[in-house]
Design an enzyme around this catalytic site. Structure first.
Site, PDB file in Angstrom:
ATOM      1  N   GLY A  11       0.820  -1.206   0.000  1.00 41.74           N
ATOM      2  CA  GLY A  11       0.000   0.000   0.000  1.00 41.74           C
ATOM      3  C   GLY A  11       0.854   1.255   0.000  1.00 41.74           C
ATOM      4  O   GLY A  11       1.958   1.270   0.524  1.00 41.74           O
ATOM      5  N   ASP A 116       5.937  -5.718   6.047  1.00 39.75           N
ATOM      6  CA  ASP A 116       6.471  -7.049   6.355  1.00 39.75           C
ATOM      7  C   ASP A 116       6.394  -7.996   5.159  1.00 39.75           C
ATOM      8  O   ASP A 116       7.280  -8.813   4.946  1.00 39.75           O
ATOM      9  CB  ASP A 116       5.750  -7.648   7.566  1.00 39.75           C
ATOM     10  CG  ASP A 116       4.285  -7.922   7.286  1.00 39.75           C
ATOM     11  OD1 ASP A 116       3.569  -6.987   6.911  1.00 39.75           O
ATOM     12  OD2 ASP A 116       3.857  -9.075   7.458  1.00 39.75           O
ATOM     13  N   THR A 138       4.890   1.329   6.329  1.00 39.56           N
ATOM     14  CA  THR A 138       3.504   0.958   6.584  1.00 39.56           C
ATOM     15  C   THR A 138       2.898   1.993   7.518  1.00 39.56           C
ATOM     16  O   THR A 138       3.524   2.363   8.513  1.00 39.56           O
ATOM     17  CB  THR A 138       3.362  -0.440   7.220  1.00 39.56           C
ATOM     18  OG1 THR A 138       2.015  -0.609   7.677  1.00 39.56           O
ATOM     19  CG2 THR A 138       4.299  -0.637   8.387  1.00 39.56           C
ATOM     20  N   ASP A 140       0.522   1.378   9.352  1.00 33.64           N
ATOM     21  CA  ASP A 140       0.122   0.630  10.547  1.00 33.64           C
ATOM     22  C   ASP A 140       1.217   0.583  11.607  1.00 33.64           C
ATOM     23  O   ASP A 140       0.964   0.199  12.753  1.00 33.64           O
ATOM     24  CB  ASP A 140      -0.264  -0.814  10.177  1.00 33.64           C
ATOM     25  CG  ASP A 140      -1.587  -0.892   9.453  1.00 33.64           C
ATOM     26  OD1 ASP A 140      -2.249   0.147   9.306  1.00 33.64           O
ATOM     27  OD2 ASP A 140      -1.958  -2.002   9.023  1.00 33.64           O
ATOM     28  N   ARG A 184      -4.756  -3.489  10.713  1.00 34.01           N
ATOM     29  CA  ARG A 184      -5.249  -4.860  10.511  1.00 34.01           C
ATOM     30  C   ARG A 184      -4.895  -5.769  11.681  1.00 34.01           C
ATOM     31  O   ARG A 184      -5.743  -6.474  12.221  1.00 34.01           O
ATOM     32  CB  ARG A 184      -4.658  -5.434   9.220  1.00 34.01           C
ATOM     33  CG  ARG A 184      -5.102  -4.687   7.973  1.00 34.01           C
ATOM     34  CD  ARG A 184      -4.264  -5.069   6.759  1.00 34.01           C
ATOM     35  NE  ARG A 184      -4.455  -6.454   6.362  1.00 34.01           N
ATOM     36  CZ  ARG A 184      -5.475  -6.886   5.618  1.00 34.01           C
ATOM     37  NH1 ARG A 184      -6.391  -6.044   5.218  1.00 34.01           N
ATOM     38  NH2 ARG A 184      -5.565  -8.154   5.271  1.00 34.01           N
ATOM     39  N   ARG A 281     -23.581   6.359  15.109  1.00 36.53           N
ATOM     40  CA  ARG A 281     -23.195   6.497  13.710  1.00 36.53           C
ATOM     41  C   ARG A 281     -21.747   6.041  13.524  1.00 36.53           C
ATOM     42  O   ARG A 281     -20.923   6.173  14.424  1.00 36.53           O
ATOM     43  CB  ARG A 281     -23.325   7.947  13.239  1.00 36.53           C
ATOM     44  CG  ARG A 281     -24.743   8.478  13.220  1.00 36.53           C
ATOM     45  CD  ARG A 281     -25.554   7.876  12.081  1.00 36.53           C
ATOM     46  NE  ARG A 281     -26.857   8.521  11.957  1.00 36.53           N
ATOM     47  CZ  ARG A 281     -27.947   8.161  12.643  1.00 36.53           C
ATOM     48  NH1 ARG A 281     -27.869   7.157  13.526  1.00 36.53           N
ATOM     49  NH2 ARG A 281     -29.089   8.787  12.461  1.00 36.53           N
TER      50      ARG A 281
END
Length: 378
Positions: A11, A116, A138, A140, A184, A281
């Protein structure tokens, strides 16, 4: 060192172009030619690359998001998906072709910018004789052995702004507002943005949550006269008696992370409304987190990563990952990054054997969240 190549894989992330720029500028300073493979490992397989230099395409990149040489997150050249004319599908190991391309092109080192999965393939190529240097990428922030990956700070900043904006709507309408963010298998973005944005509840993959504890926090705030609550949830968060919410499953072949997460925010809204009767919401932040202009912090971090990578190559240090620990840049072997995921061509990452950096329960961020009263669903 006469000629080097870069690829960006997985990504996209804010700061990729800044790393490319730093590698090119450092290389030029030392008389080294620099090239970039188009669309990650896909470009390596097809041997499609461009010359990079600061007089033309590698200039004015610090503020630009994305990557000027493209990226791919569905290419495992060790188990490459081939669709035949009759519609049948077969998988072939085409990694040797990639190795031959590097040799034919005369590249002395391949710089792999990715997470990774990307670094797993980089390690596998190193076993086939390629000289590789990995740079952790990343949003993340879950690459092993490094405390901070570029792009992460930008993602947290975007998520924090979203929390800030949701506060006004939540308070005006007396609602529970859920923000679903990326993450994730590690909850760094959710945890930091929750602390920075003043969220009331944060749910992360490392701590399976009890929905009743979430409801207790919301009810507690109501009793205190606060008629709204903010929940930040990693996309990989899951209840104690359940599993992660999968939006869809791809068929890109083994050795890739074929699941696409999404839906935990909607699940939380439905559960909260059913258990409390309060209006709720959900907002999915999605790809907004990984796009656009990198923060000043990420620009500096990216530049340091790129410069350090070339420095290592000039010193003859290969098959390593550039790391950032305690404010200093160093390196570890790609073998250390891979962890127990040793098999060549096997799953590229995000497996039980992968060495992903997750939040530990004794981390200062966890302690801080608890100290200031943020509920973690425990």
């Amino acid at each position: 060192m006469k000629k080097i190549a870069i690829l960006t894989n997985g990504g996209d992330a804010p700061g990729l172009n800044a790393v490319i720029r730093a590698i090119v500028k450092t290389a030029e300073t030392n008389g080294i030619e620099c090239y970039g493979f188009i669309e990650g490992y896909k470009g390596l397989l097809k041997n499609e690359y461009v010359r990079l230099d600061t007089k033309t395409n590698a200039s004015g990149l610090l503020h630009r998001g994305g990557t000027i040489i493209g990226t791919s997150n569905n290419t495992n050249v060790f188990n490459y998906k081939i669709e035949k004319e009759n519609g049948d599908v077969e998988y072939k190991d085409l990694s040797d072709q990639c190795v031959q391309n590097i040799k034919d092109d005369g590249f002395d080192c391949l710089f792999t910018l990715g997470g990774d999965g990307t670094q797993k393939s980089s390690r596998d190529f190193s076993l086939k004789g390629l000289k590789c240097i990995g740079i952790p990428k990343t949003i993340d922030n879950d690459v092993a052995h490094t405390e901070m990956t570029f792009g992460y700070n930008t993602a947290v900043s975007v998520a924090t702004e979203a929390v800030d904006r949701l506060h006004t709507t939540a308070e005006s309408h007396h609602r529970v507002m859920v923000l679903e963010v990326m993450g994730r298998y590690a909850g760094w973005i959710a945890l930091e943005s929750a602390i920075a944005g003043g969220a009331d509840i944060v749910l992360i993959p490392e701590i399976p949550y009890d929905i009743n504890k979430v409801v207790e926090k919301i009810e507690q705030r109501r009793k205190e006269g606060k008629s709204f609550s903010i929940v930040v949830a990693s996309e990989g968060a899951k209840p104690k008696d359940g599993d992660i919410v999968i939006k869809r499953t791809l068929d890109s072949g083994s050795g890739l992370d074929n699941i696409r997460l999404g839906g935990i925010g909607d699940k939380l809204v439905n559960d909260i409304e059913a258990l409390t009767g309060y209006e709720a919401r959900n907002t999915v932040l999605g790809y907004v987190q990984r796009g656009g202009t990198p923060t000043a912090f990420d620009r500096v971090l990216s530049t340091q990563y790129g410069a350090k990578a070339v420095e290592l190559a000039m010193n003859g240090i290969f098959n390593v990952l550039v790391t950032y620990k305690g404010g200093e840049f160093g390196y570890v072997t790609l073998e250390d990054v891979v962890g127990n995921n040793k098999k060549v061509g096997a799953a590229s990452g995000n497996t039980a054997e992968s060495n992903i950096r997750k939040i530990t329960m004794d981390h200062s961020l966890i302690k801080t969240a608890k100290n200031i009263g943020i509920c973690l669903g425990e």
